[in-house]
Design a protein around this motif. Sequence first.
Motif, PDB file in Angstrom:
ATOM      1  N   VAL A   1       0.858  -1.190   0.000  1.00  0.00           N
ATOM      2  CA  VAL A   1       0.000   0.000   0.000  1.00  0.00           C
ATOM      3  C   VAL A   1       0.891   1.236   0.000  1.00  0.00           C
ATOM      4  O   VAL A   1       1.845   1.321   0.785  1.00  0.00           O
ATOM      5  N   ALA A   2       0.589   2.191  -0.880  1.00  0.00           N
ATOM      6  CA  ALA A   2       1.379   3.426  -0.939  1.00  0.00           C
ATOM      7  C   ALA A   2       0.911   4.376   0.163  1.00  0.00           C
ATOM      8  O   ALA A   2      -0.128   4.142   0.799  1.00  0.00           O
ATOM      9  N   SER A   3       1.668   5.467   0.372  1.00  0.00           N
ATOM     10  CA  SER A   3       1.299   6.402   1.453  1.00  0.00           C
ATOM     11  C   SER A   3      -0.060   7.043   1.184  1.00  0.00           C
ATOM     12  O   SER A   3      -0.750   7.477   2.099  1.00  0.00           O
ATOM     13  N   SER A   4      -0.464   7.062  -0.099  1.00  0.00           N
ATOM     14  CA  SER A   4      -1.778   7.632  -0.442  1.00  0.00           C
ATOM     15  C   SER A   4      -2.911   6.706  -0.023  1.00  0.00           C
ATOM     16  O   SER A   4      -4.081   7.074  -0.095  1.00  0.00           O
ATOM     17  N   GLY A   5      -2.590   5.491   0.369  1.00  0.00           N
ATOM     18  CA  GLY A   5      -3.614   4.500   0.722  1.00  0.00           C
ATOM     19  C   GLY A   5      -4.017   3.632  -0.456  1.00  0.00           C
ATOM     20  O   GLY A   5      -4.782   2.677  -0.299  1.00  0.00           O
ATOM     21  N   LEU A   6      -3.493   3.958  -1.639  1.00  0.00           N
ATOM     22  CA  LEU A   6      -3.807   3.155  -2.838  1.00  0.00           C
ATOM     23  C   LEU A   6      -2.773   2.033  -2.981  1.00  0.00           C
ATOM     24  O   LEU A   6      -1.687   2.108  -2.389  1.00  0.00           O
ATOM     25  N   PRO A   7      -3.084   1.003  -3.804  1.00  0.00           N
ATOM     26  CA  PRO A   7      -2.095  -0.068  -4.005  1.00  0.00           C
ATOM     27  C   PRO A   7      -0.770   0.508  -4.512  1.00  0.00           C
ATOM     28  O   PRO A   7      -0.773   1.384  -5.380  1.00  0.00           O
ATOM     29  N   ASP A   8       0.342   0.011  -3.973  1.00  0.00           N
ATOM     30  CA  ASP A   8       1.660   0.521  -4.361  1.00  0.00           C
ATOM     31  C   ASP A   8       2.099  -0.174  -5.652  1.00  0.00           C
ATOM     32  O   ASP A   8       2.902  -1.109  -5.646  1.00  0.00           O
ATOM     33  N   GLU A   9       1.573   0.336  -6.773  1.00  0.00           N
ATOM     34  CA  GLU A   9       1.830  -0.319  -8.062  1.00  0.00           C
ATOM     35  C   GLU A   9       3.293  -0.177  -8.487  1.00  0.00           C
ATOM     36  O   GLU A   9       3.831  -1.044  -9.168  1.00  0.00           O
ATOM     37  N   THR A  10       3.935   0.909  -8.081  1.00  0.00           N
ATOM     38  CA  THR A  10       5.339   1.111  -8.472  1.00  0.00           C
ATOM     39  C   THR A  10       6.201   0.001  -7.887  1.00  0.00           C
ATOM     40  O   THR A  10       6.999  -0.625  -8.585  1.00  0.00           O
ATOM     41  N   ARG A  11       6.001  -0.267  -6.622  1.00  0.00           N
ATOM     42  CA  ARG A  11       6.805  -1.298  -5.952  1.00  0.00           C
ATOM     43  C   ARG A  11       6.520  -2.678  -6.546  1.00  0.00           C
ATOM     44  O   ARG A  11       7.427  -3.462  -6.806  1.00  0.00           O
TER      45      ARG A  11
END
Length: 587
Positions: A439-449
């Motif tokens: 999960v990214a800091s925005s709360g969305l799935p961390d697609e970059t990682r």
Amino acid sequence: MPKGEKTGLGRALVKHHNQMVQQSKEKGKYYRSQEKKVLESVTEVSDIEAVIEQADEAYRLYSALNPPGKIPINLDSTSSTDEMTTEERRKQQKKEEALHASSLRIPRRPPWNANMSVEELDDNERRAFLEWRRSLARLEENENLVLTPFEKNLDIWRQLWRVLERSDLLVMVVDARDPLFYRCPDLEAYAREIDEHKRTLLLVNKADLLPHSVRDKWAKYFHQHGILFVFWSAKAATATLEGKKLNPSFGMQSSQHETSDADTKIYGRDELLVRLQFEAEEIVSMRSKSTSDNGVVAGNVPAHSVVVGFVGYPNVGKSSTINALVGGKKTGVTSTPGKTKHFQTLIISEKLTLCDCPGLVFPSFTSSRYEMIASGVLPIDRMTEQREAVQVVANRVPRSVIEDVYRISLPKPKPYEPQSRAPLGVEFLRSYCASRGYVASSGLPDETRAARQILKDYIDGKLPHFEMPPGISENEDDGEYDDDDDELSSSEINESDESDDEDVSVGEHALESRLEHVLSDLNSFDVDNGLASAKVAVKEKTSSAPHKQHKKPQRKKDRSWRIRDSEGDGMPVRVFQKPVNRGPLSA
Ligand SMILES: Nc1nc2c(ncn2[C@@H]2O[C@H](COP(=O)(O)OP(=O)(O)OP(=O)(O)O)[C@@H](O)[C@H]2O)c(=O)[nH]1
């Protein structure tokens, strides 16, 4: 004359002396800054400094190349393609690519001799290079042609020129999973232009990632096209050298011992050294028969040694190969492309010298930037659109294999969609993030990682994939070789027209079955912890908390090379002079 009072002449002498001191200081500063300048690969001109540098270069040489009054005319421009359908455009593009294939050349070094000054040499090379860049830019003006990002740093091409000139035998290292993508036929042609006796051997590395049956098909293809080749695995050779215990069920090992077929077997280190020396000596003897050349070799090379040069795209495993052949870690190995910066000379024995060239991205048509990232030739850092990059992986690896390797469930196609369609990049990324808790800091799935991990697994071979020779499918019997280049390869089957469901599913089934075969090969391969078994990998993944899955620190390159300018042509040469592992070759 009172003490301390200076005459006009005295003052002039002091002033002149001070000026000289100042000038030499400035010169020193200039040369130091030149030395400090790191040799960086430039494949895209995206950052402002590179744009400015290139503009400066172009401006400096513009007038020389364009006499006043001469306005460049685009001869390649064609009629507008606005009204074409996608299929028509694709056909037109293929036609144009075939038409202009011969224009897609690598840059040639302009003629030079030892009497030229460094400045003259430098200027000639810059001019020739700029002309080459212009010819490619003209190609790009044709709206039907798309050039891949390619190496734009002259200094890297200079390294290649030197390696080509010095080598008797040229070894083009390619990744076994898609050998033709990494092969550059124009480089072979250029080597022959330099010396008609030079030959190129295709070293099909990472062959541990190919099942025996696929190697067999590639061997037939190479024979049919007169390509000199050898299957090789730097990883397996290194493991053997380090005395790592190999699992007896490891597919590559068993096939290596069981088969006496010299074409499909994966060469061992000593066998490869002997073969390279043999091929290079053949070339030297042919050359000396046709000329009065008595085998004088350039620079740092022993008088009777043959020279074998290693070239290829970044990340195909040149450094790993050199390290395995030398028998120790002499050049750095990382999964980040473009780490080798200067060519290196390694004296293996009095009769054999190797030359390792930095990886080069050769110009070619059609591959998208994401295809190049997925193929490992552009760094993953260049990825800006995660979904597009992961789409390349999703198109090439069957759905069931992805689900198996990652133990995830991908969303099924909607009822109105072709049931055999590849997973969408976004579906793949979301499922992966959900299963790993990314999960990214925005709360969305961390697609970059997630995208970085997926691409790394794809490049490292954890997500198995490979191409078949053009016109061949996995199910074909050995005797049924068909040289029709128009037939679809495995990746094209996945990417082909979605409306043709039946054909696609048959192709996909074949691809799945052969990938399952590879998976079972890979399950038993645990050399150097490189490719852990899929089961173990899955177990580790699910049991470890997401925050513990961090990026491995990059291993540092060996910087212990001595640099010197051996031939007075302004190029630094890195030489490793300690004779290494003479044993197998002295016989
Ligand atoms: N499976 C497998 N992986 C390999 C093999 N050889 C190299 N690799 C991996 O491929 C990646 C690149 O290897 P390098 O030897 O650094 O490649 P290179 O061509 O020297 O790369 P540049 O320095 O960019 O020119 C590393 O992660 C290696 O572990 C092989 O035979 N099999």
